[in-house]
Design an enzyme around this catalytic site. Structure first.
Site, PDB file in Angstrom:
ATOM      1  N   TYR A  84      50.801   3.107  27.178  1.00 26.33           N
ATOM      2  CA  TYR A  84      49.605   2.273  27.073  1.00 26.33           C
ATOM      3  C   TYR A  84      49.763   1.351  25.868  1.00 26.33           C
ATOM      4  O   TYR A  84      50.132   1.794  24.787  1.00 26.33           O
ATOM      5  CB  TYR A  84      48.360   3.148  26.894  1.00 26.33           C
ATOM      6  CG  TYR A  84      47.076   2.372  26.767  1.00 26.33           C
ATOM      7  CD1 TYR A  84      46.554   1.663  27.857  1.00 26.33           C
ATOM      8  CD2 TYR A  84      46.372   2.328  25.567  1.00 26.33           C
ATOM      9  CE1 TYR A  84      45.371   0.951  27.749  1.00 26.33           C
ATOM     10  CE2 TYR A  84      45.178   1.620  25.449  1.00 26.33           C
ATOM     11  CZ  TYR A  84      44.687   0.932  26.545  1.00 26.33           C
ATOM     12  OH  TYR A  84      43.510   0.222  26.435  1.00 26.33           O
TER      13      TYR A  84
ATOM     14  N   ASP B 260      55.646  -0.195  19.786  1.00 23.62           N
ATOM     15  CA  ASP B 260      54.200  -0.125  19.677  1.00 23.62           C
ATOM     16  C   ASP B 260      53.864   1.135  18.883  1.00 23.62           C
ATOM     17  O   ASP B 260      53.860   2.241  19.418  1.00 23.62           O
ATOM     18  CB  ASP B 260      53.553  -0.109  21.067  1.00 23.62           C
ATOM     19  CG  ASP B 260      52.027  -0.081  20.981  1.00 23.62           C
ATOM     20  OD1 ASP B 260      51.501   0.019  19.855  1.00 23.62           O
ATOM     21  OD2 ASP B 260      51.375  -0.165  22.043  1.00 23.62           O
TER      22      ASP B 260
ATOM     23  N   LYS C 132      44.822   1.525  14.680  1.00 25.04           N
ATOM     24  CA  LYS C 132      44.261   2.854  14.392  1.00 25.04           C
ATOM     25  C   LYS C 132      44.256   3.206  12.891  1.00 25.04           C
ATOM     26  O   LYS C 132      43.391   2.722  12.176  1.00 25.04           O
ATOM     27  CB  LYS C 132      44.938   3.905  15.274  1.00 25.04           C
ATOM     28  CG  LYS C 132      44.672   3.588  16.757  1.00 25.04           C
ATOM     29  CD  LYS C 132      44.999   4.652  17.755  1.00 25.04           C
ATOM     30  CE  LYS C 132      44.454   4.258  19.122  1.00 25.04           C
ATOM     31  NZ  LYS C 132      45.446   4.010  20.148  1.00 25.04           N
TER      32      LYS C 132
HETATM   33  C1  LIG Z   1      45.282   2.756  21.125  1.00 28.84           C
HETATM   34  C2  LIG Z   1      46.540   2.071  21.462  1.00 28.84           C
HETATM   35  C3  LIG Z   1      46.573   0.694  21.704  1.00 28.84           C
HETATM   36  C4  LIG Z   1      45.341  -0.146  21.779  1.00 28.84           C
HETATM   37  O1  LIG Z   1      44.664  -0.234  20.576  1.00 28.84           O
HETATM   38  P1  LIG Z   1      43.114  -0.664  20.585  1.00 28.84           P
HETATM   39  O2  LIG Z   1      42.757  -0.724  19.135  1.00 28.84           O
HETATM   40  O3  LIG Z   1      42.409   0.418  21.353  1.00 28.84           O
HETATM   41  O4  LIG Z   1      43.011  -1.968  21.257  1.00 28.84           O
HETATM   42  C5  LIG Z   1      47.811   0.096  21.892  1.00 28.84           C
HETATM   43  N1  LIG Z   1      48.946   0.829  21.871  1.00 28.84           N
HETATM   44  C6  LIG Z   1      48.942   2.147  21.657  1.00 28.84           C
HETATM   45  C7  LIG Z   1      50.234   2.887  21.612  1.00 28.84           C
HETATM   46  C8  LIG Z   1      47.740   2.821  21.470  1.00 28.84           C
HETATM   47  O5  LIG Z   1      47.744   4.142  21.299  1.00 28.84           O
END
Ligand SMILES: *Cc1c(COP(=O)(O)O)cnc(C)c1O
Length: 430
Positions: free
Chosen positions: A142, A237, A265
């Site tokens: 994701y 990511d 985060k």
């Molecule tokens: C949570 C998450 C996102 C998205 O971040 P948001 O602040 O919710 O838009 C993207 N990549 C990873 C790996 C994530 O865990």
């Protein structure tokens, strides 16, 4: 009806599905979500006055426990100087300097407001840099809700049964190529069949969004060399793994250098913050240094920067945080494994540092297909049994747990005990 249930009934009339982000609605586990009133340290409190031990921690950011005093104080101090300027500030310079010193591959960095914004910008920059259109992602990873990533997407998209979202155009979908996680051969085939067309490969260096899935030995190294061979920008990511699996994220832990890194985060200390950064020559493509446009009215917001800086400074200055997180992760892993053995359950636990998933399947889980073999009704019953015992888990099998350093040994034992009881209850009520 509980206060949470009353609020949810009203919320459903006003907000799609009653929530501002899908997984919160408890759809995957049944029942009605808890509405949260406050949280402190290892505990979260709902509108009905019940307390729970936190194993989600706002999906990661609360790695030091809720309302951690230095972060709280930084926000209090910042508030007195107004909340937003839309102009450069000293704090942004300090933030950039700190991120660059902590994350090995980052030479320049741009602040945004969420992980989604960071990943969307990173692929645009990679496309601008290479002059190519296609990207490769992995099934079950994701990367936020940007159009290009809602193809075989994990996390909430998977939980809701819409890994390929309506509303994404065919043209966008056609530019996103997917491969199974941990499958280097599949990536090689995609790169050869799309020669000189792939701008970027994006992945979670440790996956959190199909549950916790680790890269097999050699996988990240293999990805790095395939990207080099084909002139593809490698994007880690690290929205979830950044500042969590090590001070410098998964790239430090595994010793692999991506070209670009996306962050989120933890970086905001609980405020809405994201960032992307990496090689100087690639980042200098970003406007106004270069032609790739990306902007944000509230980007680098002074309150958010203050919270994030206090958080990152604490992590940077206290390596003990990471050794304690390892200890907590190992203790939970051992405790849960002992219970599984005692109950004769062949389930799989994937854990690395403070990321942890108990998969209700006999298969070892190294990709999306493996994760999908889990017994989801069993997970739902287990989830509610844990909640009744005062443990707040992610309401989906396809999520990782995130512990914080606020978890004491006594609380860890309580969680292990609750897990054993909840597994028994879930199996009995089948
Ligand atoms: C949570 C998450 C996102 C998205 O971040 P948001 O602040 O919710 O838009 C993207 N990549 C990873 C790996 C994530 O865990």
């Amino acid at each position: 009806m509980t206060t949470s249930q009353q609020l949810f009934e009203k919320a459903k009339e006003l907000i799609p599905g009653g929530v501002n982000s899908p997984v919160r609605a408890f759809r995957a586990v049944g029942g009605s979500p808890l509405f949260i009133k406050s949280a402190k340290g290892p505990y979260i409190y709902d509108e009905d006055g019940r307390s729970y031990i936190e194993l989600i921690n706002s999906w990661g950011p609360m790695i030091l426990g809720h309302a951690f005093e230095p972060v709280e104080q930084a926000v209090r101090d910042a508030i007195q100087h107004s909340f937003s300027f839309g102009a450069p500030t000293r704090k942004e310079v300090e933030m950039a300097e700190l991120i660059i010193s902590m994350v090995p591959s980052v030479e320049k960095v741009r602040m945004v407001n969420s992980g989604t914004e960071a990943t969307m910008a990173a692929i645009r920059v990679a496309r601008g840099f290479t002059g190519r259109d296609k990207i490769i992602k992995f099934e079950g990873c994701y990367h936020g809700h940007g159009d290009s990533f809602l193809i075989a997407a994990g996390s909430g998209a998977m939980t809701m049964g819409v890994p390929d979202s309506p509303g994404v155009t065919k043209a966008t979908a056609a530019d996103t190529l997917t491969a199974p996680y941990n499958d280097l051969a599949a990536v090689e085939v995609l790169l050869e069949n799309n020669h000189n067309q792939v701008a970027a490969l994006i992945l979670e260096p440790v996956v959190g969004n199909m549950g916790c899935v680790l890269p097999e030995p050699g996988f990240l190294e293999g990805i790095r060399s395939l990207c080099d061979k084909h002139g593809v920008v490698l994007i880690f990511d690290e929205v979830m793994t950044g500042f969590r699996l090590a001070r410098g994220g998964a790239q430090e832990r595994f010793g692999i250098t991506p070209d670009l890194t996306t962050m989120g985060k933890i970086i905001g200390g609980g405020m809405p913050v994201g960032a992307y950064g990496g090689r100087r020559d690639i980042m200098d493509m970003v406007s106004p240094a270069g032609p790739v446009y990306q902007a944000g009215t509230l980007s680098g917001n002074p309150i958010a920067m203050s919270a994030g800086l206090a958080m990152l400074r604490h992590l940077n200055d206290n390596p003990g945080v990471y050794s304690r997180l390892e200890e907590i992760g190992t203790k939970l892993h051992t405790g849960f494994s002992n219970s599984l053995a005692k109950l004769g359950l062949p389930f799989t636990i994937n854990q690395i540092g403070s990321m942890f998933t108990l998969f209700m399947t006999e298969r070892s889980v190294s990709n999306f297909a493996d994760a999908k073999t889990c017994d989801l009704p069993l997970f739902g019953r287990y989830f509610h049994a844990m909640l009744e015992r005062g443990v707040y888990l992610a309401p989906s099998q396809f999520e990782s747990l995130f512990v914080s350093v606020a978890l004491t040994d006594e609380l860890i034992d309580q969680v292990i005990q609750a897990n054993e009881e909840s597994l028994t209850v879930a199996l009995t009520n089948a």
